[in-house]
Design an enzyme around this catalytic site. Structure first.
Site, PDB file in Angstrom:
ATOM      1  N   SER A   1     -22.591  -8.652  25.308  1.00  0.00           N
ATOM      2  CA  SER A   1     -21.741  -8.404  24.140  1.00  0.00           C
ATOM      3  C   SER A   1     -20.435  -7.675  24.441  1.00  0.00           C
ATOM      4  CB  SER A   1     -22.503  -7.602  23.097  1.00  0.00           C
ATOM      5  OG  SER A   1     -23.430  -8.431  22.467  1.00  0.00           O
TER       6      SER A   1
ATOM      7  N   LYS B   1     -17.495  -9.607  23.612  1.00  0.00           N
ATOM      8  CA  LYS B   1     -17.057  -9.774  22.214  1.00  0.00           C
ATOM      9  C   LYS B   1     -15.747  -9.044  21.928  1.00  0.00           C
ATOM     10  CE  LYS B   1     -21.752 -10.434  20.571  1.00  0.00           C
ATOM     11  NZ  LYS B   1     -22.956  -9.785  20.047  1.00  0.00           N
TER      12      LYS B   1
ATOM     13  N   TYR C   1     -20.271 -19.415  22.390  1.00  0.00           N
ATOM     14  CA  TYR C   1     -20.762 -18.036  22.272  1.00  0.00           C
ATOM     15  C   TYR C   1     -21.695 -17.663  23.435  1.00  0.00           C
ATOM     16  CZ  TYR C   1     -23.497 -14.090  20.589  1.00  0.00           C
ATOM     17  OH  TYR C   1     -24.135 -12.874  20.498  1.00  0.00           O
TER      18      TYR C   1
ATOM     19  N   TYR D   1     -23.346  -0.929  17.389  1.00  0.00           N
ATOM     20  CA  TYR D   1     -24.231  -1.372  16.294  1.00  0.00           C
ATOM     21  C   TYR D   1     -24.725  -0.170  15.485  1.00  0.00           C
ATOM     22  CZ  TYR D   1     -24.053  -4.839  19.938  1.00  0.00           C
ATOM     23  OH  TYR D   1     -23.608  -5.663  20.919  1.00  0.00           O
TER      24      TYR D   1
ATOM     25  N   VAL E   1     -26.325  -6.157  26.234  1.00  0.00           N
ATOM     26  CA  VAL E   1     -27.749  -6.073  26.578  1.00  0.00           C
ATOM     27  C   VAL E   1     -28.027  -6.338  28.059  1.00  0.00           C
ATOM     28  CG1 VAL E   1     -28.709  -6.488  24.275  1.00  0.00           C
ATOM     29  CG2 VAL E   1     -28.201  -8.439  25.763  1.00  0.00           C
TER      30      VAL E   1
END
Ligand code: GLN
Length: 304
Positions: free
Chosen positions: A63, A66, A188, A240, A258
């Protein structure tokens, strides 16, 4: 500031404490990594490098990518982007579906999976060869043409990516995905599979410590106003449902993945990347969080 001395002190201190957590296994290929890997690399805006451990070994950035896809989409789409994705912390897990139904397919922010899937949809629409052009963008930031997707990890995630498939389908039903869902998922899963070392990651993110300028080329990656906004989103949403904890204990904008990586930025001072694959219950690297907490404690400086 003697960053090398501080990093060595942090390393010595953390050797005395147990490294808790679990390596991610919901993407089967990620579980093949050695859980004891550990690296740190810090680069100042004056181009001083400080590293230790496995900082030159590539891992799956997941991530963290992102933040890079957001940068590219924001530079192309400008403020139109915010009609399709918000800038509010979610307070929920990175792969949660809960808010999306109530909020009619508009993800809270671009760093949770739902938001990153909308960003992927934007890039699939905007770029003629999205996977190739995204990789070129990352390579130019890292100054390294050898950076690539991890094909085993992207294939592994494709097989097990049920939640991401659910998210993209739900948003398609709400009219917030324009392209074919398979194409969006494929892009993605590829962007999450990019592999980099801590050194390459710290280099890649230095533009966010340099008001949007890539220090390798002196060219603007993004305007200084957009760079500030991306840092604001990283601070509020980069971890998050642990973003508050990270702001409280570390006090820097950052992004986790992760694969066990974390990147953090101190505007006008440095960018730093850490890698330790064992994750806490929120999906953030247990040891990486500790490193960054100790760093801002020992240097007595955060953005606050
Ligand atoms: N590729 C992962 C997923 O979609 C990324 C999650 C993460 O790094 N937090 O589940």
């Amino acid at each position: 500031m003697d960053y090398q001395k501080i990093l060595n002190e942090i390393d010595a201190e953390l050797k005395q404490t147990p490294n808790s957590g679990q390596v991610a296994s919901y993407i089967p290929e990620l579980s093949t990594v050695d859980p004891n890997k550990f690296g740190i690399h810090l680069i100042t805006t004056k181009n001083q490098h400080h590293g230790l451990g496995d900082s030159n070994e590539r891992f799956s950035i997941q991530s963290i990518a992102k933040a890079l896809s957001l940068t590219l989409a924001f530079s192309l789409e400008k403020d139109q982007l915010w009609h399709r994705v918000g800038v509010e912390p979610s307070g929920t897990a990175f792969n949660s579906l809960v808010q999306l139904e109530v909020e009619k397919g508009i993800p809270r922010n671009p760093l949770i999976n739902a938001g990153a899937l909308v960003i992927s949809d934007v890039l699939v629409s905007r770029l003629s060869d999205p996977k190739k052009e995204f990789l070129e963008f990352v390579r130019s930031l890292a100054g390294n043409p050898a950076i690539d997707y991890g094909s085993k990890v992207s294939a592994s995630e494709r097989v097990t990516g049920y939640r991401n498939a659910a998210l993209v389908n739900l948003m398609k039903a709400f009219g917030n995905i324009n392209n074919d869902i398979e194409e969006v998922l494929d892009f993605y899963f590829h962007l999450c599979s990019v592999e980099m070392t801590c050194q390459e990651l710290a280099q890649t993110f230095l533009y966010l410590a340099s008001n949007g300028i890539n220090p390798l080329t002196q060219k603007a990656v993004i305007s200084s106003s957009k760079s500030k906004r991306i840092n604001a989103i990283l601070l509020l949403c980069g971890f998050y449902d642990e973003a508050g904890e990270f702001a409280f204990k570390v006090g820097l904008p950052g992004k986790s993945g992760v694969g066990g990586g974390i990147v953090a930025i101190h505007p006008n001072q440095f960018s730093i990347a850490t890698w330790s694959p064992k994750l806490n219950s929120k999906g953030n690297s247990f040891k990486g969080m500790k490193v960054l907490e100790l760093l801002t404690t020992k240097t007595e400086s955060s953005i606050f």
